[in-house]
Write a protein that holds these residues in place. Structure first.
Motif, PDB file in Angstrom:
ATOM      1  N   ALA A 188      -5.640  -8.896 -35.060  1.00 54.54           N
ATOM      2  CA  ALA A 188      -5.151 -10.267 -35.237  1.00 54.54           C
ATOM      3  C   ALA A 188      -6.238 -11.276 -34.918  1.00 54.54           C
ATOM      4  CB  ALA A 188      -3.929 -10.498 -34.358  1.00 54.54           C
ATOM      5  N   SER A 189      -7.053 -10.974 -33.903  1.00 56.54           N
ATOM      6  CA  SER A 189      -8.139 -11.884 -33.541  1.00 56.54           C
ATOM      7  C   SER A 189      -9.187 -11.953 -34.643  1.00 56.54           C
ATOM      8  CB  SER A 189      -8.786 -11.423 -32.230  1.00 56.54           C
ATOM      9  OG  SER A 189      -9.870 -12.250 -31.879  1.00 56.54           O
ATOM     10  N   ILE A 190      -9.470 -10.833 -35.267  1.00 56.16           N
ATOM     11  CA  ILE A 190     -10.429 -10.814 -36.383  1.00 56.16           C
ATOM     12  C   ILE A 190      -9.915 -11.647 -37.551  1.00 56.16           C
ATOM     13  CG2 ILE A 190     -11.495  -9.319 -38.124  1.00 56.16           C
ATOM     14  CD1 ILE A 190     -11.602  -7.130 -35.973  1.00 56.16           C
ATOM     15  N   ASP A 191      -8.586 -11.619 -37.760  1.00 57.10           N
ATOM     16  CA  ASP A 191      -7.980 -12.411 -38.836  1.00 57.10           C
ATOM     17  C   ASP A 191      -7.894 -13.891 -38.503  1.00 57.10           C
ATOM     18  OD1 ASP A 191      -7.699 -10.153 -40.353  1.00 57.10           O
ATOM     19  OD2 ASP A 191      -5.639  -9.757 -39.699  1.00 57.10           O
ATOM     20  N   GLY A 192      -8.325 -14.286 -37.297  1.00 60.20           N
ATOM     21  CA  GLY A 192      -8.353 -15.690 -36.928  1.00 60.20           C
ATOM     22  C   GLY A 192      -7.178 -16.174 -36.118  1.00 60.20           C
ATOM     23  N   ALA A 193      -6.304 -15.269 -35.670  1.00 54.04           N
ATOM     24  CA  ALA A 193      -5.129 -15.664 -34.888  1.00 54.04           C
ATOM     25  C   ALA A 193      -5.527 -15.916 -33.434  1.00 54.04           C
ATOM     26  CB  ALA A 193      -4.056 -14.588 -34.950  1.00 54.04           C
ATOM     27  N   SER A 194      -4.987 -16.960 -32.858  1.00 56.52           N
ATOM     28  CA  SER A 194      -5.242 -17.260 -31.452  1.00 56.52           C
ATOM     29  C   SER A 194      -4.392 -16.341 -30.574  1.00 56.52           C
ATOM     30  CB  SER A 194      -4.912 -18.721 -31.156  1.00 56.52           C
ATOM     31  OG  SER A 194      -3.530 -18.975 -31.389  1.00 56.52           O
ATOM     32  N   ILE A 195      -4.699 -16.344 -29.275  1.00 55.23           N
ATOM     33  CA  ILE A 195      -3.921 -15.522 -28.338  1.00 55.23           C
ATOM     34  C   ILE A 195      -2.460 -15.956 -28.341  1.00 55.23           C
ATOM     35  CG2 ILE A 195      -3.622 -14.904 -25.906  1.00 55.23           C
ATOM     36  CD1 ILE A 195      -6.625 -15.174 -25.561  1.00 55.23           C
ATOM     37  N   TRP A 196      -2.225 -17.267 -28.365  1.00 53.44           N
ATOM     38  CA  TRP A 196      -0.864 -17.798 -28.374  1.00 53.44           C
ATOM     39  C   TRP A 196      -0.102 -17.327 -29.611  1.00 53.44           C
ATOM     40  CZ3 TRP A 196       2.052 -20.294 -24.858  1.00 53.44           C
ATOM     41  CH2 TRP A 196       3.185 -20.966 -25.297  1.00 53.44           C
ATOM     42  N   LYS A 197      -0.741 -17.421 -30.780  1.00 55.27           N
ATOM     43  CA  LYS A 197      -0.087 -17.008 -32.020  1.00 55.27           C
ATOM     44  C   LYS A 197       0.107 -15.498 -32.060  1.00 55.27           C
ATOM     45  CE  LYS A 197      -0.334 -17.570 -37.036  1.00 55.27           C
ATOM     46  NZ  LYS A 197      -1.114 -18.118 -38.176  1.00 55.27           N
ATOM     47  N   THR A 198      -0.871 -14.759 -31.557  1.00 52.75           N
ATOM     48  CA  THR A 198      -0.750 -13.297 -31.529  1.00 52.75           C
ATOM     49  C   THR A 198       0.437 -12.866 -30.684  1.00 52.75           C
ATOM     50  OG1 THR A 198      -3.150 -13.041 -31.798  1.00 52.75           O
ATOM     51  CG2 THR A 198      -1.932 -11.156 -30.935  1.00 52.75           C
ATOM     52  N   PHE A 199       0.604 -13.519 -29.549  1.00 49.69           N
ATOM     53  CA  PHE A 199       1.707 -13.142 -28.657  1.00 49.69           C
ATOM     54  C   PHE A 199       3.050 -13.426 -29.312  1.00 49.69           C
ATOM     55  CE2 PHE A 199       4.815 -14.430 -25.409  1.00 49.69           C
ATOM     56  CZ  PHE A 199       4.926 -13.243 -24.707  1.00 49.69           C
ATOM     57  N   TRP A 200       3.254 -14.636 -29.840  1.00 49.36           N
ATOM     58  CA  TRP A 200       4.572 -15.032 -30.332  1.00 49.36           C
ATOM     59  C   TRP A 200       4.925 -14.418 -31.679  1.00 49.36           C
ATOM     60  CZ3 TRP A 200       7.953 -16.580 -27.118  1.00 49.36           C
ATOM     61  CH2 TRP A 200       7.598 -17.330 -25.998  1.00 49.36           C
ATOM     62  N   THR A 201       3.945 -14.162 -32.526  1.00 49.15           N
ATOM     63  CA  THR A 201       4.240 -13.644 -33.870  1.00 49.15           C
ATOM     64  C   THR A 201       4.169 -12.124 -33.962  1.00 49.15           C
ATOM     65  OG1 THR A 201       1.919 -13.924 -34.535  1.00 49.15           O
ATOM     66  CG2 THR A 201       3.433 -15.757 -34.971  1.00 49.15           C
ATOM     67  N   ILE A 202       3.413 -11.499 -33.052  1.00 53.62           N
ATOM     68  CA  ILE A 202       3.228 -10.050 -33.148  1.00 53.62           C
ATOM     69  C   ILE A 202       3.821  -9.325 -31.940  1.00 53.62           C
ATOM     70  CG2 ILE A 202       1.544  -8.181 -33.335  1.00 53.62           C
ATOM     71  CD1 ILE A 202      -0.326 -10.115 -34.758  1.00 53.62           C
ATOM     72  N   LEU A 203       3.331  -9.657 -30.750  1.00 53.91           N
ATOM     73  CA  LEU A 203       3.726  -8.900 -29.564  1.00 53.91           C
ATOM     74  C   LEU A 203       5.145  -9.200 -29.107  1.00 53.91           C
ATOM     75  CD1 LEU A 203       0.448  -9.014 -27.448  1.00 53.91           C
ATOM     76  CD2 LEU A 203       1.375  -7.109 -28.764  1.00 53.91           C
ATOM     77  N   PHE A 204       5.546 -10.473 -29.120  1.00 56.50           N
ATOM     78  CA  PHE A 204       6.895 -10.813 -28.650  1.00 56.50           C
ATOM     79  C   PHE A 204       7.980 -10.096 -29.458  1.00 56.50           C
ATOM     80  CE2 PHE A 204      10.631 -13.486 -28.012  1.00 56.50           C
ATOM     81  CZ  PHE A 204      10.628 -13.635 -26.623  1.00 56.50           C
TER      82      PHE A 204
END
Length: 292
Positions: A188-204
């Motif tokens: 997700a980070s390679i695709d340009g997602a921030s930590i905040w966006k990664t958490f709420w859209t993927i991990l949560f």
């Protein structure tokens, strides 16, 4: 000769399995009895009139002469059931919502950094150590503090529950995140997602099984708790259902017929919630297995 030895070993294994099966079955029967017998007594006593109650065990185990729901109607009137139920729903629902949001973020921040940074490990142990602090030690300071801050109300109780269940929930979230590979966040980070966006859209969303577990544990604790509302909001109009049920206990005795009827009424909502969340846990685990 080898065939005879294999046959003998197989017989020993079957004998051990049969013995373990008997032990497990016995334990399951005893476990069911410890649950079903008190539940049976609660239902029977709730359907009886006070005149049918006796001082021996037969008075509690025998069936009522006539089934009546009058105890339930009277219990609802004494406890102001619908008002108390609404207050319990508000406190429990708000506590669950805050727990899912705050505790999952704290668990993610600590769980992902505690391996590489010692400071986060110390924070983790500091938070988890709160599980070993008895409420009796905190009770009087909390009463004084909430009164000074103007939080001796439902909002104060909700905030206290959010803090009380943080150690257990953070520990659960940290343990669950250990099984989530870091490669997901790296991609997700390679695709340009921030930590905040990664958490709420993927991990949560991926933590759905743990969300259900946290919701169940938090709901069971807040719904059935008496001490916190008793010392914080006792005497106000914001009476919760467990607090209202104290009306059945007086210095001269307890009206068990009305009390047990009220307990059954309070059991229904949390039982439904438990069943729904239990399905979510099973469904979440199955979906995770399929995706993997």
């Amino acid at each position: 000769m080898n065939w005879i030895k294999a046959r003998f070993c197989l017989g020993e294994k079957e004998e051990k399995l049969s013995k373990s099966g008997v032990i497990i079955t016995t334990l399951l029967i005893l476990g069911c009895l410890t649950i079903l017998i008190p539940l049976y007594m609660t239902i029977v006593i709730a359907l009886k009139s006070p005149a049918e109650m006796t001082n021996d065990i037969r008075g509690a185990l025998s069936l009522p002469s006539a089934f009546s729901l009058s105890n339930f109607a009277e219990a609802m009137e004494i406890t102001d059931f619908w008002h108390s139920l609404a207050n319990s729903f508000i406190i429990t629902g708000a506590s669950i919502g805050l727990a899912l949001v705050i505790h999952s973020m704290a668990g993610y921040a600590i769980g992902r950094n505690m391996v590489r940074k010692k400071g986060f490990r110390l924070v983790y142990f500091y938070i988890v150590s709160g599980m070993f602090v008895p409420f009796a030690i905190l009770m009087m300071p909390l009463v004084k503090e909430t009164a000074i801050l103007g939080l001796d109300n439902m909002l104060g109780v909700i905030l206290l529950y959010t803090v009380f269940y943080m150690p257990m929930n953070v520990m659960l979230y940290c343990g669950y995140l250990k099984n989530v590979p870091m490669e997901i966040e790296e991609a997700a980070s390679i695709d340009g997602a921030s930590i905040w966006k990664t958490f709420w859209t993927i991990l949560f969303p991926m933590m759905k099984p743990m969300h259900a577990t946290v919701a169940i544990l938090t709901a069971l604790g807040t719904w059935n708790d008496v001490m916190t509302p008793l010392v914080i909001i006792s005497g106000s109009e914001s009476t919760t259902l467990p607090l209202a049920q104290l009306n059945f206990q007086t210095q001269f005795g307890t009206n068990y017929n009305l009390a047990f009827a009220s307990y059954l009424l309070a059991l229904i909502p949390i039982l439904i919630f438990y069943i729904v969340c239990q399905k979510q846990i099973i469904g979440g685990i199955a979906n995770g297995a399929v995706k993997g």
